[in-house]
Design an enzyme around this catalytic site. Structure first.
Site, PDB file in Angstrom:
ATOM      1  N   HIS A  96     -15.759  -1.916  -6.583  1.00 54.43           N
ATOM      2  CA  HIS A  96     -14.440  -2.170  -5.985  1.00 54.43           C
ATOM      3  C   HIS A  96     -13.682  -3.159  -6.872  1.00 54.43           C
ATOM      4  CE1 HIS A  96     -11.364  -3.766  -3.328  1.00 54.43           C
ATOM      5  NE2 HIS A  96     -11.443  -2.596  -2.725  1.00 54.43           N
ATOM      6  N   GLU A 168      -8.310   3.679  -6.911  1.00 53.97           N
ATOM      7  CA  GLU A 168      -7.556   2.586  -6.303  1.00 53.97           C
ATOM      8  C   GLU A 168      -6.850   1.793  -7.395  1.00 53.97           C
ATOM      9  OE1 GLU A 168      -9.255   1.468  -2.202  1.00 53.97           O
ATOM     10  OE2 GLU A 168     -10.367   0.356  -3.683  1.00 53.97           O
TER      11      GLU A 168
HETATM   12  P1  PGA Z   1      -5.735  -2.125   1.158  1.00 56.31           P
HETATM   13  O1  PGA Z   1      -7.166  -2.185   0.439  1.00 56.31           O
HETATM   14  O2  PGA Z   1      -5.728  -0.856   1.982  1.00 56.31           O
HETATM   15  O3  PGA Z   1      -5.695  -3.365   2.009  1.00 56.31           O
HETATM   16  O4  PGA Z   1      -4.708  -2.091   0.075  1.00 56.31           O
HETATM   17  C1  PGA Z   1      -7.768  -1.018  -0.063  1.00 56.31           C
HETATM   18  C2  PGA Z   1      -9.082  -1.366  -0.729  1.00 56.31           C
HETATM   19  O5  PGA Z   1      -9.155  -2.425  -1.389  1.00 56.31           O
HETATM   20  O6  PGA Z   1     -10.068  -0.626  -0.629  1.00 56.31           O
END
Ligand code: PGA
Length: 249
Positions: A96, A168
């Site tokens: 992550h 992401e």
């Molecule tokens: P967020 O986080 O939806 O708060 O932007 C997503 C993540 O970090 O997996």
């Protein structure tokens, strides 16, 4: 059809007591939908409680947010894949962006963590994504390809089929600024091509970064997206149930 996956990343929120209350609400508000799964990534301390709360729901499972790659030993503060399995986890986030950029995790670390998760039969969810400066410099695809190769290079098609990817973009996480469905789909296509070239056409690719009740349906209308990984908007069980229920109706 790959089942749509709605993954909730609670980050450093919701302890065991609050997790019990969360699932009481979520389970009554969200009825099972065919072709739709809800996965939860609580803090490690809440994994056992969460796993017990979903154990009668075949469409729901619980994972850990991070693991260390060694199976056991003198690693104070760390959690291994076998320990997570014993608490009821069936999946693990790996790489992550907060692990990479707050805690300094490298591509080599993600490779070891993916291998450790697979060895313990935890489904790895590998997170990849570029920082804003990297996007602005036109390096998005180079970064994503490097992260994919770093974590998954050398794995065969059958093993890649056990993995989920979450794209992401770092600039979209927790900022309220989500990628447009087009932005996301363009990168998903590249990730898909990387997987297809290795025989893994069925691996699911999620999008994450400021997904909420307002934008989820538009994002999921893109067929390149097999689901979403959601932080902030997954913390309230009623709103999260509504999102899982209504997005991609
Ligand atoms: P967020 O986080 O939806 O708060 O932007 C997503 C993540 O970090 O997996």
């Amino acid at each position: 059809m790959r089942p749509l996956l709605f993954a909730a990343n609670w980050k450093m929120h919701i302890g065991p007591e609050d997790a019990r209350a969360y699932f009481k609400t979520f389970r009554t508000r969200y009825q099972r939908h065919e072709g739709r799964e809800a996965w939860f990534f609580p803090p490690a301390l809440s994994v056992e409680t969460a796993a017990q709360a979903v154990r009668e729901r075949a469409d729901m499972l619980v994972g850990v947010q991070d693991i260390y790659w060694e199976p056991k030993g003198a690693f104070t503060g760390a959690i291994s894949a076998p320990l997570a399995v014993q608490a009821g986890a069936r999946a693990a986030l790996v790489g992550h962006s907060e692990r990479r950029h707050v805690f300094g995790e490298t591509d080599e670390d993600t490779r070891r963590k993916v291998a450790a998760a697979l060895a313990a039969d935890l489904a790895p969810v590998l997170c990849v994504g570029e920082k804003l400066a990297e996007r602005d410099a036109g390096h998005t695809l180079a970064v994503v390809n490097r992260q994919l190769a770093g974590a998954l290079g050398g794995l065969d098609a059958a093993t890649l089929a056990r993995i989920t990817i979450a794209y992401e973009p770092v600039w979209a996480i927790g900022t309220g600024r989500n990628a447009t469905p087009n932005d996301a789909a363009a990168v998903h296509k590249e990730i898909r091509a990387w997987l297809v070239a290795r025989g893994a056409a069925r691996t699911r690719i999620l999008y994450g970064g400021s997904v909420n009740l307002k934008n989820a349906a538009d994002l999921l209308a893109e067929h390149e997206l097999d689901g979403v990984l959601v932080g902030g908007a997954s913390l309230d069980p009623e709103a999260w149930a509504q999102l899982v229920q209504t997005a991609a109706a």
